[in-house]
Design a protein around this motif. Structure first.
Motif, PDB file in Angstrom:
ATOM      1  N   LYS A 158     -87.002  42.177  85.129  1.00 26.98           N
ATOM      2  CA  LYS A 158     -85.944  42.432  86.285  1.00 26.98           C
ATOM      3  C   LYS A 158     -86.001  43.515  87.200  1.00 26.98           C
ATOM      4  O   LYS A 158     -86.023  43.392  88.145  1.00 26.98           O
ATOM      5  N   THR A 159     -85.994  44.514  86.333  1.00 25.58           N
ATOM      6  CA  THR A 159     -86.134  45.842  87.072  1.00 25.58           C
ATOM      7  C   THR A 159     -87.331  45.945  87.648  1.00 25.58           C
ATOM      8  O   THR A 159     -87.517  46.538  88.668  1.00 25.58           O
ATOM      9  N   THR A 160     -88.413  45.607  87.077  1.00 26.46           N
ATOM     10  CA  THR A 160     -89.793  45.681  87.586  1.00 26.46           C
ATOM     11  C   THR A 160     -89.860  44.620  88.891  1.00 26.46           C
ATOM     12  O   THR A 160     -90.453  44.911  89.770  1.00 26.46           O
ATOM     13  N   PHE A 180     -79.953  52.060  90.783  1.00 25.13           N
ATOM     14  CA  PHE A 180     -81.019  52.232  89.572  1.00 25.13           C
ATOM     15  C   PHE A 180     -80.259  51.858  88.482  1.00 25.13           C
ATOM     16  O   PHE A 180     -79.049  52.194  88.067  1.00 25.13           O
ATOM     17  N   GLN A 181     -81.016  51.142  87.460  1.00 26.91           N
ATOM     18  CA  GLN A 181     -80.239  50.992  86.289  1.00 26.91           C
ATOM     19  C   GLN A 181     -80.086  52.083  85.313  1.00 26.91           C
ATOM     20  O   GLN A 181     -78.920  52.399  84.849  1.00 26.91           O
ATOM     21  N   ASN A 182     -80.838  53.081  85.239  1.00 22.40           N
ATOM     22  CA  ASN A 182     -80.551  54.500  84.681  1.00 22.40           C
ATOM     23  C   ASN A 182     -80.537  55.572  85.880  1.00 22.40           C
ATOM     24  O   ASN A 182     -81.380  55.848  86.354  1.00 22.40           O
ATOM     25  N   LEU A 194     -78.870  45.722  93.356  1.00 17.31           N
ATOM     26  CA  LEU A 194     -78.157  46.655  92.346  1.00 17.31           C
ATOM     27  C   LEU A 194     -78.373  46.178  91.001  1.00 17.31           C
ATOM     28  O   LEU A 194     -78.457  44.942  90.567  1.00 17.31           O
ATOM     29  N   ASP A 195     -78.749  47.358  90.103  1.00 12.46           N
ATOM     30  CA  ASP A 195     -79.426  46.867  89.006  1.00 12.46           C
ATOM     31  C   ASP A 195     -78.308  47.345  87.923  1.00 12.46           C
ATOM     32  O   ASP A 195     -78.047  48.450  87.622  1.00 12.46           O
ATOM     33  N   GLU A 196     -78.022  46.382  87.121  1.00  9.01           N
ATOM     34  CA  GLU A 196     -76.704  46.551  86.242  1.00  9.01           C
ATOM     35  C   GLU A 196     -75.746  47.556  86.567  1.00  9.01           C
ATOM     36  O   GLU A 196     -75.543  48.495  85.921  1.00  9.01           O
ATOM     37  N   PRO A 197     -75.048  46.949  87.823  1.00  9.87           N
ATOM     38  CA  PRO A 197     -74.045  48.050  88.489  1.00  9.87           C
ATOM     39  C   PRO A 197     -72.928  48.140  87.220  1.00  9.87           C
ATOM     40  O   PRO A 197     -72.144  49.328  87.125  1.00  9.87           O
TER      41      PRO A 197
END
Ligand SMILES: Nc1ncnc2c1ncn2[C@@H]1O[C@H](COP(=O)(O)OP(=O)(O)OP(=O)(O)O)[C@@H](O)[C@H]1O
Ligand SMILES: [Mg+2]
Lengths: 424, 259, 304
Positions: B44-46, B92-94, B183-186
């Motif tokens: 997903k992030t990729t 970003f997720q991180n 939105l990556d894992e908000p």
């Protein structure tokens, strides 16, 4: 407290340093007889020095321990309950930062410093004025490098190359075309800036540490070219008889010239401070800072990494070029040796010691590193040793420098007021 | 159905020998809230990284509609800052804030791509530059108010709580004026109350006409927010549909629960 | 123009010699970079210190009247010991405390170390050039080639090959070598499986420094002089070699060193010798523009 283990460790480390320094400091080959000259005293000093250095933290602890004991004893005798140990107060801005973030106090400070600077040459002799002129030049250089290293976080180890470009631009243009100082000033900056663009363009898209080595190499190359391209630069013989800055075509006596140069330098420094200050507090300055923290996040927020870095890099080069022209005019001559890597290292030390990104810090750093060796002549041969050590020690113990940067705080109430205005 | 804002076709990404994305087709329409879900390591992030230009995809195409009524343009292989300029922004997720800058400055960075002042403008501050600076400040401050962080404007970003940092990332992304927000894992690391507030915030953003594509592991949030859900597993899309369809899709259940 | 094959071969031989030395120093850069991701600017100074220690030790031993071969062995051992000691200590003082600091800090610290060591040797020894003893004897069996290369060229090639073989063996087969490779790939992971990363980093610095010392001895006896500044230029060039080959890659460092040595030799031979350093540097810039990952390096995507 010092335990037996600590003592053993201290002795071991000291012993290790004595072994390490044995050949370089403890031995020398007599060039005449090819005999070895032993200089074991040096090694003993190293051993003693490392023992003392390592003991310092222990002594400090011992002192604190004794102090606490005395206080306890005091309370015991007086029958009062012992105080709670006072927590160290949370991080406070240093005095100087509190002053410069307060607009009124800042204005007063600037006024006082400026007044002192203007009075200074009236009360000291020419020798002192000349030293101060040199310090001002290094403030200019330091603030220029500060744009690159301090604000944008680009380690530029060839800063002196751009300085050389500026100096030789003036020297050569004057030699061949008789161009005067005031015309050479912008040209030197522009030439150096163009060099910066040409060098930075291919390199700045790469990992940051490549820039360090490329600029380091570039600095050496410029020096090699200056030394070897004899038809153009006269090689190591240098270019001499460069005229100083002119004053509306008026003739000045030598002592007037020095005064003129002094006030000119004050002007340049003030302009530099003004420019750096404005940059710091702008869209571009914020982008530099952000790039230093996280390049990927920056790009994702729409910042063109290469363009932004290139702006800082070539602006720094431009400033070095300007300083170079001033240098040539001040010394009235230029030689390749003035532009060795050690000069770059020195300017870097100024920025690192003062505080990367901090204007007041860099000024302080330049004054300390330039004036101190001038007045401690006996120690001047240890200058570069000292600069190297500063770079290492500051990184380990105080990476923010003597004076750390303060971020600008925005006045929320006035923003709100403006917002209402805008909305109405 | 409204017009597509992001069309991803056949997107493939290889790392050395590992295929992280495999011929992915995903279309997001303007004004909708969509979700991308899948097990850990699904890619997903990729996917976000390939779409926003941070990675260069091995194959496939990405089209973005850079505004109402405009033609879709290919953004494949463009630099991240160019993609952002065309109206695609992300978190970003991180969390990747600028920790040593203030909360307000973090958002002001987001305004960079919509403003122009450069070296000379910064030094001489002509009226245009002053106006622009004021606009940056006000716009950013309003966004902070929107995500509920105005009180912290002058604090360092690193001192914010985890949930607040995630909201700050959203504010910063909004400052770039995107048409589509990724939105990556908000909600990762948020407590139930914060998640509730986030839910409301995302709805508010979407109500203003932005399309939102979110990656999220919190299924309650995903089901409550999204109109359409894409499910990926091992880099391939295994399902697409409304929350109801996804909930009862056997392939999805298998991917999540194993055999 | 007439092609002078004799001249060509001479340039080739001298390129090979230079390249071997660059390769020896470049290995230290590349190994350290592979493991801690740092340009160890002080590496060139270690090389210079290695040469100085050999110089001092050999002078001492000659005065004591030892035979040539014993003197060479002991002085080489001393040089390796002290170079390794300096490398180890530099890491402990200047880099270890900065492992988790921002990227710029260890770089600045490294530059500081380099400046410090240069001046330390200048003040402790001399700022003049010193004559370096000719430790490499003239071999009779090389007589027929005397016009193309000297015995010191020959010794440099042979020593370099031997040192490379030893290094390859260390890295491929010993425990330390395996742990080094693991640490280079993923430091956190290596720590988790019980590798003492601090020890491995120290070992890397010591091995790299030892190689540099060997390089320092060889080149100084080849050129016949030493000076506190020799490490600086050699350092930049060896780093260029490491980048050329692909930083982090050990075969890359060797290849890069050889290519750079050849390029320099031919460029100075056919164009101009005053600009020797300019060629190396231009090569570095060209490489970074056209193939930033180097000849043998692979471009990697940073994980986001
Ligand atoms: N830069 C990279 N280099 C090598 N492999 C990568 C890189 N980025 C991602 N991967 C790999 O691609 C795969 C997909 O990773 P990704 O981060 O996209 O998963 P994800 O779906 O976001 O997982 P999560 O839910 O845990 O965030 C993983 O196997 C990961 O290791
Ligand atoms: Mg992910």
């Amino acid at each position: 407290m010092i335990t037996a283990k600590d003592i053993r460790r201290i002795l071991l480390v000291s012993g290790w340093f004595m072994i390490l320094t044995l050949p370089i400091l403890g031995m020398r080959v007599d060039p005449l007889s090819d005999n070895i000259l032993w200089r074991l005293k040096n090694v003993m000093w190293v051993g003693l020095g490392t023992v003392v250095l390592q003991s310092l933290p222990h002594l400090w602890h011992l002192y604190l321990y004794l102090q606490a004991g005395m206080i306890r004893l005091w309370h015991h005798l007086m029958g009062t309950p012992p105080h709670k140990i006072v927590e160290k107060t949370a991080h406070r801005d240093s005095l100087i930062n509190r002053v410069i973030t307060n607009p009124r106090q800042r204005a007063i400070l600037c006024a006082v410093v400026l007044t002192l600077t203007i009075i200074y040459p009236q009360v000291v002799n020419e020798y002192q004025i000349n030293i101060m002129i040199m310090a001002f030049l290094y403030i200019m250089l330091g603030l220029g490098l500060n744009i690159v290293v301090g604000m944008a976080g680009l380690l530029d180890l060839g800063f002196v190359a751009f300085y050389a470009v500026g100096a030789y631009t003036y020297a050569l243009l004057n030699l061949h075309y008789g161009i005067n100082f005031w015309m050479a000033l912008p040209l030197g900056g522009i030439f150096a800036g163009i060099f910066g663009l040409l060098l930075g363009f291919p390199i700045l898209r790469l990992r940051g540490d490549y820039l360090a080595i490329v600029t380091l190499g570039f600095g050496e190359i410029i020096r090699v070219i200056l030394e070897n391209w004899i038809e153009l630069t006269h090689g190591v013989a240098g270019i001499v008889n460069i005229p100083g800055p002119t004053f509306f075509g008026l003739g000045l006596t030598p002592s007037q010239k020095i005064l003129y140069l002094y006030y000119l330098m004050v002007l340049f420094v003030v302009i530099t401070i003004f420019v750096v200050n404005r940059l710091q507090d702008s869209r571009l300055g914020r982008a530099w800072l952000a790039l230093r923290e996280d390049e990927i996040a920056c790009q994702a927020m729409g910042i063109d990494k290469r363009r932004t870095k290139l702006a800082a890099f070539s602006l720094g080069a431009f400033w070095a070029g300007i300083a170079g022209v001033v240098f040539a005019a001040q010394n009235r001559s230029v030689y390749p040796v003035s532009f060795s890597f050690l000069e770059s290292a020195m300017i870097l030390s100024i920025v690192v010691l003062g505080g990367m990104g901090s204007i007041v810090g860099v000024i302080l750093g330049a004054l300390i590193l330039i004036l101190l060796p001038e007045y401690l002549r006996e120690l001047s041969q240890y200058r570069m040793l000292f600069f190297g050590a500063i770079l290492v020690l500051m990184m380990i113990f105080r990476p923010q420098g003597l004076i750390s940067v303060v971020r600008r705080k925005y006045d929320i109430d006035s923003i709100k007021a403006e917002e209402k205005e805008g909305g109405a | 159905m409204s017009e597509p804002i992001l069309q991803v076709q056949n997107l493939t990404m290889d790392f050395g020998g590992i295929r992280a994305l495999n011929k992915l087709d995903i279309t997001v329409h303007s004004g909708e809230i969509a979700a991308l879900i899948g097990p850990n390591g699904a890619g997903k992030t990729t996917f976000f990284n390939c779409v926003t230009g941070i990675y260069k995809p091995t194959a496939g195409d990405v089209f973005l509609t850079p505004g109402k009524g405009e033609k879709p343009v290919s953004i494949k292989g463009l630099k991240p800052n160019i993609v952002t300029g065309k109206g695609l922004s992300r978190t970003f997720q991180n969390i990747r804030l600028f920790p040593k800058m203030t909360v307000l400055e973090n958002v002001m960075i987001g305004r960079h791509c919509r403003t122009k002042t450069f070296i000379l403008g910064a030094i001489f501050r002509p009226p245009r530059a002053r106006r622009e600076e004021r606009e940056i400040l006000l716009h950013s401050y309003r966004l902070l108010e929107k995500v509920g962080l105005a009180a912290f404007a002058n604090d360092f970003a690193e001192n914010l709580s985890y949930g607040a940092q995630r909201r700050l990332e959203i504010a910063r992304a909004l400052a770039t004026e995107p048409h589509l927000l990724l939105l990556d894992e908000p909600a990762a690391g948020m407590n139930p109350q914060e998640t509730e507030d986030l839910n409301a915030l995302i709805r508010e953003i979407a109500a203003e006409g932005l399309a939102v594509l979110l990656i999220e592991h919190d299924m309650k949030l995903v089901m409550s927010l999204s109109q359409r859900i894409f499910v990926v597993d091992y880099g391939s899309k295994i399902a697409e549909g409304t929350p109801k369809e996804i909930r009862s899709n056997p392939a999805v259940i298998k991917a999540y629960l194993g055999e | 123009m007439h092609f002078d094959s004799q001249y060509f071969i001479e340039l080739f031989a001298s390129g090979l010699t230079k390249g071997s030395i660059y390769a020896l120093i470049a290995l230290g850069y590349t190994m350290v970079y592979g493991i801690v991701g740092l340009i160890n600017f002080a590496h060139g100074e270690i090389y210079m210190i290695g040469a100085f220690v050999f110089f001092l030790a050999s002078s001492l031993l000659t005065v004591l009247g030892l035979p040539m071969w014993a003197m060479i062995c002991i002085a080489t051992a001393a040089s390796i010991f002290w170079a390794g000691g300096y490398g180890y200590t530099v890491e402990k003082i200047a880099y270890k405390p900065l492992r988790n600091a921002p990227r710029l800090s260890p770089l600045i610290s490294a530059i500081g170390m380099s400046v410090f060591l240069q001046n330390y040797v200048m003040l402790g020894q001399t700022e003049k050039y010193l004559g370096f003893p000719e430790v490499i004897p003239e071999f009779d069996f090389l007589e027929p080639f005397a016009s193309t290369f000297s015995s010191s060229d020959f010794v440099i090639w042979v020593t370099t090959v031997i040192v490379m073989l030893i290094l390859t063996w260390i890295i491929k087969f010993t425990r330390t070598g395996k742990a080094m490779r693991a640490t280079a790939q993923d430091r956190t992971m290596a720590e988790l499986v019980g590798i003492n990363v601090n020890q491995i980093i120290s070992a890397t610095f010591i091995i790299g420094s030892a190689l540099a010392a060997v390089g320092g001895i060889l080149i100084s006896s080849h050129t016949g002089s030493i000076h506190y500044y020799i490490g600086f230029i050699a350092g930049i060039k060896a780093f260029t070699a490491a980048v050329l080959g692909g930083i982090g890659s050990i075969p890359g460092a060797v290849l890069g060193g050889l290519v750079l040595g050849m390029a320099e030799s031919f460029a100075t031979g056919y164009f101009s010798s005053a600009y020797e350093d300019v060629f190396a540097f231009s090569l570095l810039v060209l490489i970074l523009i056209f193939r930033p990952a180097g000849l043998l390096g692979r471009a990697e995507t940073e994980k986001v």
